[in-house]
Design a protein around this motif. Structure first.
Motif, mmCIF file in Angstrom:
data_model
loop_
_atom_site.group_PDB
_atom_site.id
_atom_site.type_symbol
_atom_site.label_atom_id
_atom_site.label_comp_id
_atom_site.label_asym_id
_atom_site.label_seq_id
_atom_site.Cartn_x
_atom_site.Cartn_y
_atom_site.Cartn_z
ATOM 1 N N ILE A 364 -16.625 3.087 -4.059
ATOM 2 C CA ILE A 364 -15.922 2.114 -3.224
ATOM 3 C C ILE A 364 -16.276 2.322 -1.751
ATOM 4 O O ILE A 364 -16.727 3.391 -1.347
ATOM 5 C CB ILE A 364 -14.391 2.216 -3.387
ATOM 6 C CG1 ILE A 364 -13.881 3.581 -2.904
ATOM 7 C CG2 ILE A 364 -13.980 1.920 -4.822
ATOM 8 C CD1 ILE A 364 -12.373 3.657 -2.772
ATOM 9 N N GLU A 365 -16.050 1.274 -0.973
ATOM 10 C CA GLU A 365 -16.152 1.395 0.476
ATOM 11 C C GLU A 365 -14.835 1.922 1.029
ATOM 12 O O GLU A 365 -13.778 1.819 0.397
ATOM 13 C CB GLU A 365 -16.504 0.041 1.093
ATOM 14 C CG GLU A 365 -17.877 -0.462 0.657
ATOM 15 C CD GLU A 365 -18.290 -1.747 1.365
ATOM 16 O OE1 GLU A 365 -17.471 -2.326 2.122
ATOM 17 O OE2 GLU A 365 -19.440 -2.177 1.152
ATOM 18 N N ASP A 367 -12.770 1.014 3.260
ATOM 19 C CA ASP A 367 -11.631 0.137 3.525
ATOM 20 C C ASP A 367 -10.854 -0.218 2.254
ATOM 21 O O ASP A 367 -9.870 -0.954 2.311
ATOM 22 C CB ASP A 367 -12.077 -1.132 4.266
ATOM 23 C CG ASP A 367 -13.075 -1.978 3.488
ATOM 24 O OD1 ASP A 367 -13.377 -1.652 2.315
ATOM 25 O OD2 ASP A 367 -13.569 -2.964 4.061
ATOM 26 N N ARG A 368 -11.278 0.337 1.123
ATOM 27 C CA ARG A 368 -10.550 0.110 -0.133
ATOM 28 C C ARG A 368 -9.770 1.356 -0.579
ATOM 29 O O ARG A 368 -9.270 1.409 -1.698
ATOM 30 C CB ARG A 368 -11.529 -0.308 -1.235
ATOM 31 C CG ARG A 368 -12.176 -1.672 -1.021
ATOM 32 C CD ARG A 368 -13.111 -2.009 -2.170
ATOM 33 N NE ARG A 368 -12.405 -1.998 -3.448
ATOM 34 C CZ ARG A 368 -13.013 -1.837 -4.634
ATOM 35 N NH1 ARG A 368 -14.318 -1.633 -4.689
ATOM 36 N NH2 ARG A 368 -12.304 -1.853 -5.757
ATOM 37 N N ASN A 370 -6.800 2.536 0.270
ATOM 38 C CA ASN A 370 -5.390 2.280 -0.060
ATOM 39 C C ASN A 370 -5.259 1.526 -1.377
ATOM 40 O O ASN A 370 -4.352 1.815 -2.179
ATOM 41 C CB ASN A 370 -4.717 1.507 1.076
ATOM 42 C CG ASN A 370 -4.619 2.344 2.340
ATOM 43 O OD1 ASN A 370 -4.094 3.461 2.330
ATOM 44 N ND2 ASN A 370 -5.147 1.833 3.443
ATOM 45 N N GLU A 371 -6.162 0.598 -1.619
ATOM 46 C CA GLU A 371 -6.184 -0.095 -2.910
ATOM 47 C C GLU A 371 -6.462 0.896 -4.038
ATOM 48 O O GLU A 371 -5.834 0.845 -5.106
ATOM 49 C CB GLU A 371 -7.266 -1.173 -2.891
ATOM 50 C CG GLU A 371 -7.523 -1.843 -4.234
ATOM 51 C CD GLU A 371 -8.815 -2.643 -4.261
ATOM 52 O OE1 GLU A 371 -9.305 -2.911 -5.382
ATOM 53 O OE2 GLU A 371 -9.347 -2.994 -3.178
ATOM 54 N N ALA A 372 -7.392 1.809 -3.788
ATOM 55 C CA ALA A 372 -7.725 2.807 -4.806
ATOM 56 C C ALA A 372 -6.529 3.689 -5.124
ATOM 57 O O ALA A 372 -6.286 4.031 -6.290
ATOM 58 C CB ALA A 372 -8.903 3.653 -4.340
ATOM 59 N N ARG A 375 -4.323 1.887 -7.457
ATOM 60 C CA ARG A 375 -4.910 1.802 -8.797
ATOM 61 C C ARG A 375 -4.866 3.143 -9.523
ATOM 62 O O ARG A 375 -4.686 3.183 -10.736
ATOM 63 C CB ARG A 375 -6.342 1.270 -8.708
ATOM 64 C CG ARG A 375 -6.411 -0.223 -8.395
ATOM 65 C CD ARG A 375 -7.856 -0.710 -8.320
ATOM 66 N NE ARG A 375 -8.577 -0.419 -9.553
ATOM 67 C CZ ARG A 375 -9.907 -0.519 -9.686
ATOM 68 N NH1 ARG A 375 -10.642 -0.893 -8.639
ATOM 69 N NH2 ARG A 375 -10.495 -0.231 -10.830
#
Length: 392
Positions: A364-365, A367-368, A370-372, A375
């Motif tokens: 992942i980059e 900027d992801r 927090n999304e990671a 998840r």
């Protein structure tokens, strides 16, 4: 990403250029000392700020910032971080799940990169080497455990790669950043047979499973169960299979059965089915629990043979309960295990390279991140997020 330097105080190191000139790391902006080739002798004690992602407070979303890196000392290596794995413990610590943290906090103790500078007295590494850093960056080096290669059990406490204080009393910042300065004695070599991105999670997830598998002698004729098929568990399955053990996955459902068998499991059972605990009673020599939620320990202890061991490598935030008769009957062992020493971590990497065991990752980059995190908490990753730190 720019690296900002401040005043130099004077010692010599060898540094490498990666596209522009700088006094320690070269990442796209110029600084006080010009680099004229693949390596050069430079004054590299300039205090440096590097780009990173940090949690500004407990539970706050991670955000881009800069953090200081110490000057390259005589026994230090400067690492251009290429990849950093996201461990569930990063989430625990960034949310004060295991106690009060140090903020801003830059998580990350699954670090893979390239040496771009070495201190004057470094003997183990040279510029251009592929290296990794795991969960610790220092220890007392004098106690019986440090002297025997078990630095993770240092009597004075190991110095964590992040969320800790170093010998100077300064906070340590982890791998969600572009560069790291670390003592060569707490750095390991990543063999050429491992891709850097797939190797990064081995620096925590890999050694966390390898160490107890070796200690409790997983191998031919031994039956090993792995509880949970996630970032830790999937490496446990791969390693136990490579060691020659008969491997069973114990997961809440059969949803990941195809993956478990592909990774090396001979058997796969759902713990959500109570019949599993009757069918498998007295089956295993070793059970490794990798989950971060409290287990019904008595039920799992019932799956062990006489003299079997249930070893916890997952660390729930909540306390657990136990009926001691579950241990007394069958002379069973309930134990825990925490990573491994530096020498054992190197042994693990060499083992993984020899057997072709990289981590299963989703790149992942930055900027992801927090999304990671969200998840990971939803068990929606197969099986480890890895940050491409060039995107920080």
């Amino acid at each position: 990403m720019p690296v900002t330097t401040t005043a130099s105080t004077g010692s010599t190191a060898s540094t490498a250029s990666t596209g522009s000139s700088a006094s320690t790391a070269s990442t796209g902006s110029s600084a006080s000392t010009a680099s004229t080739g693949s390596s050069a002798s430079a004054r590299s004690t300039a205090s440096t700020r590097v780009a990173a992602y940090a949690a500004p407070a407990a539970g706050a979303p991670l955000e881009r910032t800069t953090v200081p890196r110490r000057p390259v000392g005589p026994h230090d290596v400067l690492i251009d971080i290429k990849y950093a794995g996201i461990c569930h413990s990063d989430i625990h610590q960034a949310r004060d799940g295991w106690g009060e943290g140090i903020y801003p906090m830059v998580p990350g103790h699954e670090i893979a990169g390239i040496v771009t500078g070495v201190g004057a007295d470094v003997t183990r590494f040279t510029v251009g080497d592929r290296v990794g850093v795991g969960c610790m960056v220092d220890s007392c080096r004098e106690c019986e455990h440090c002297r025997s290669g078990r630095e993770q059990h240092c009597v004075q406490g190991m110095t964590g790669t992040y969320n800790a204080l170093d010998r100077a009393g300064e906070p340590t910042y982890g791998g969600y950043s572009t560069h790291l300065v670390v003592d060569e004695n707490y750095t390991v070599r990543i063999p050429d047979g491992l891709a850097l991105d797939e190797a990064a999670p081995l620096l925590c997830a890999g050694i966390t499973l390898y160490s107890p598998l070796r200690h409790w002698q997983a191998g031919p004729g031994r039956k090993v169960a792995v509880v949970g098929l996630g970032g830790l568990g999937h490496m446990g399955v791969k390693m136990a299979h490579a060691m020659g053990a008969e491997v069973t996955v114990l997961s809440q459902t059969l949803r990941k059965e195809a993956d478990g068998r592909r990774l090396g499991a001979t058997h796969f059972h759902a713990t959500g089915d109570e019949a599993t605990f009757e069918t498998l009673a007295g089956t295993f020599d070793l059970i490794l629990s990798t989950v971060s939620a409290p287990l019904a320990l008595d039920k799992y202890l019932g799956l062990l043979k006489v003299d079997g061991a249930l070893v916890n490598v997952g660390a729930p935030e909540e306390p657990v309960s136990l009926n001691l008769f579950s241990l007394i009957g069958g002379r069973k062992t309930l134990a825990g295990s925490m990573i491994g020493g530096i020498a054992e971590t190197q042994e693990m990497l060499d083992f993984c390279a020899a057997h072709g065991l990289g981590s299963e990752i989703e790149l992942i980059e930055a900027d992801r991140i927090n999304e990671a995190y969200a998840r990971v908490l939803a068990s929606d990753v197969r099986y480890r997020f890895v940050i491409d730190t060039s995107t920080i």
